[in-house]
Design an enzyme around this catalytic site. Sequence first.
Site, PDB file in Angstrom:
ATOM      1  N   CYS A 117      -5.333   1.246  11.184  1.00 60.53           N
ATOM      2  CA  CYS A 117      -4.570   2.105  10.300  1.00 60.53           C
ATOM      3  C   CYS A 117      -3.407   1.289   9.746  1.00 60.53           C
ATOM      4  O   CYS A 117      -3.197   0.143  10.122  1.00 60.53           O
ATOM      5  CB  CYS A 117      -4.114   3.360  11.017  1.00 60.53           C
TER       6      CYS A 117
ATOM      7  N   GLN B  97     -16.799  -1.465  -1.449  1.00 61.49           N
ATOM      8  CA  GLN B  97     -17.492  -2.480  -0.635  1.00 61.49           C
ATOM      9  C   GLN B  97     -18.858  -2.831  -1.205  1.00 61.49           C
ATOM     10  O   GLN B  97     -19.556  -3.682  -0.647  1.00 61.49           O
ATOM     11  CB  GLN B  97     -17.617  -2.002   0.822  1.00 61.49           C
TER      12      GLN B  97
HETATM   13  N1  PLP Z   1     -12.554   2.316  -0.043  1.00 59.98           N
HETATM   14  C1  PLP Z   1     -13.133   1.451   0.792  1.00 59.98           C
HETATM   15  C2  PLP Z   1     -14.543   1.669   1.212  1.00 59.98           C
HETATM   16  C3  PLP Z   1     -12.399   0.368   1.289  1.00 59.98           C
HETATM   17  O1  PLP Z   1     -12.971  -0.500   2.131  1.00 59.98           O
HETATM   18  C4  PLP Z   1     -11.052   0.199   0.877  1.00 59.98           C
HETATM   19  C5  PLP Z   1     -10.231  -0.885   1.438  1.00 59.98           C
HETATM   20  O2  PLP Z   1     -10.313  -1.182   2.615  1.00 59.98           O
HETATM   21  C6  PLP Z   1     -10.507   1.117  -0.029  1.00 59.98           C
HETATM   22  C7  PLP Z   1     -11.282   2.162  -0.457  1.00 59.98           C
HETATM   23  C8  PLP Z   1      -9.100   0.972  -0.527  1.00 59.98           C
HETATM   24  O3  PLP Z   1      -8.999  -0.146  -1.402  1.00 59.98           O
HETATM   25  P1  PLP Z   1      -7.565  -0.706  -1.891  1.00 59.98           P
HETATM   26  O4  PLP Z   1      -7.050  -1.557  -0.778  1.00 59.98           O
HETATM   27  O5  PLP Z   1      -7.841  -1.506  -3.126  1.00 59.98           O
HETATM   28  O6  PLP Z   1      -6.700   0.455  -2.164  1.00 59.98           O
END
Ligand code: PLP
Length: 381
Positions: free
Chosen positions: A322, A180
């Site tokens: 979720c 983010q």
């Molecule tokens: N980490 C954070 C802080 C996120 O907001 C997200 C997605 O919502 C993820 C990891 C996972 O990302 P991805 O959807 O590319 O696997």
Amino acid sequence: MTRAAIYLDHNASAPLRSEARSALLAALELTGNPSSIHAHGRALRNLVESARGQVAKLAGAEPKQVVFTGSATEAITQAVVGGAKVFSADAVAPSTGEHAALLKAVEATGLPVWTIPLDAAGNIDLDQLAALLRRADDEGVTLLVAVHWVNNETGVVQPIERINAMVGPTRHALFVDAVQAFGKLALDFAASAPDMMAVSGHKIGAPTGIGGLLVKSHADTVRLIPGGGQEQGRRGGTEAAALIAAFGAAAEACTYDRQAMAALTEYVEAGLYRLAPDVTIFGQTATRVGNVTNFAVPGLNNATAMMALDLMGLSVSSGSACSSGKVGASHVLAAMGVSKDLANCALRISFGWNSTMADADAFLVGFETLLSRQKRGGKAA
Ligand code: PLP
């Protein structure tokens, strides 16, 4: 629904940027495998390597430090599960505000978990981190500290520079989930302390299905999918050249106007205070990234409110959905000491590259309707 719904959920996934769409479609026209040495292969290799440069630039990394993955979740898992092995970690230290992708990867290491709490504003508690590092040194434990840069639910920016300064010079390893933060803050992976960092394509306007692991050379043996040796042996499998090209194009096009985002957020928050003076805005006293507001009006259940807003053509989030699409209780808000009752009223609005003041206005109009229905009928919908 008679008109296109207004999208207020960029933190879940940003709309596809036109630059990414063009790059994707152009690359899909190409035939071959980037590892082939003939002309077809070389054309795809050029696309992949130029995208690597574009993604690296946005992360302040060197191109050779970028490993393309299928998602940030994959990058996080590789960094945490693979990194725990590479660094011979005895324990992993995530904060209590991590995304499920990171928490599950920590679980998958099977190692003891030394948790770093959040304070009430949503910041990672640096005194507690210092205490954990002291304890680790006293006990001869090597830690893999694994924390996020910007919180996906609240937008709180974690003090990564200070965490860099605390963990960087030690023998402990540092992984940062920058999903983010990527494209929103100036990142300088090459010159800063994290050993590994994860980013995601679809949060910056690339399609889903593409992410990146940034990895320094001393962590270079992090590899969960050896396969055919692609990505310098760090992630096997024929590169998804079209998705990679789209990721590069999105990174190149990515500009983040923090002031403009903050103006939208401030406008919505002022409107919320006007409409519902008892509203709580989470993380408000912390430094926030600007594009997100997470708030709760007591008595206005978030699942019901989201459904009612959806019927009005407003796509918002509870921030803690979720994978089943159900609204779960937020562990991030719980970590900040928010009561379950109030957390069950939390709604998240997140703006991004194509958001406008008209979107913010439409939300406030819809929310006012929701509140007046609630007052009249005692329920939101
Ligand atoms: N980490 C954070 C802080 C996120 O907001 C997200 C997605 O919502 C993820 C990891 C996972 O990302 P991805 O959807 O590319 O696997």
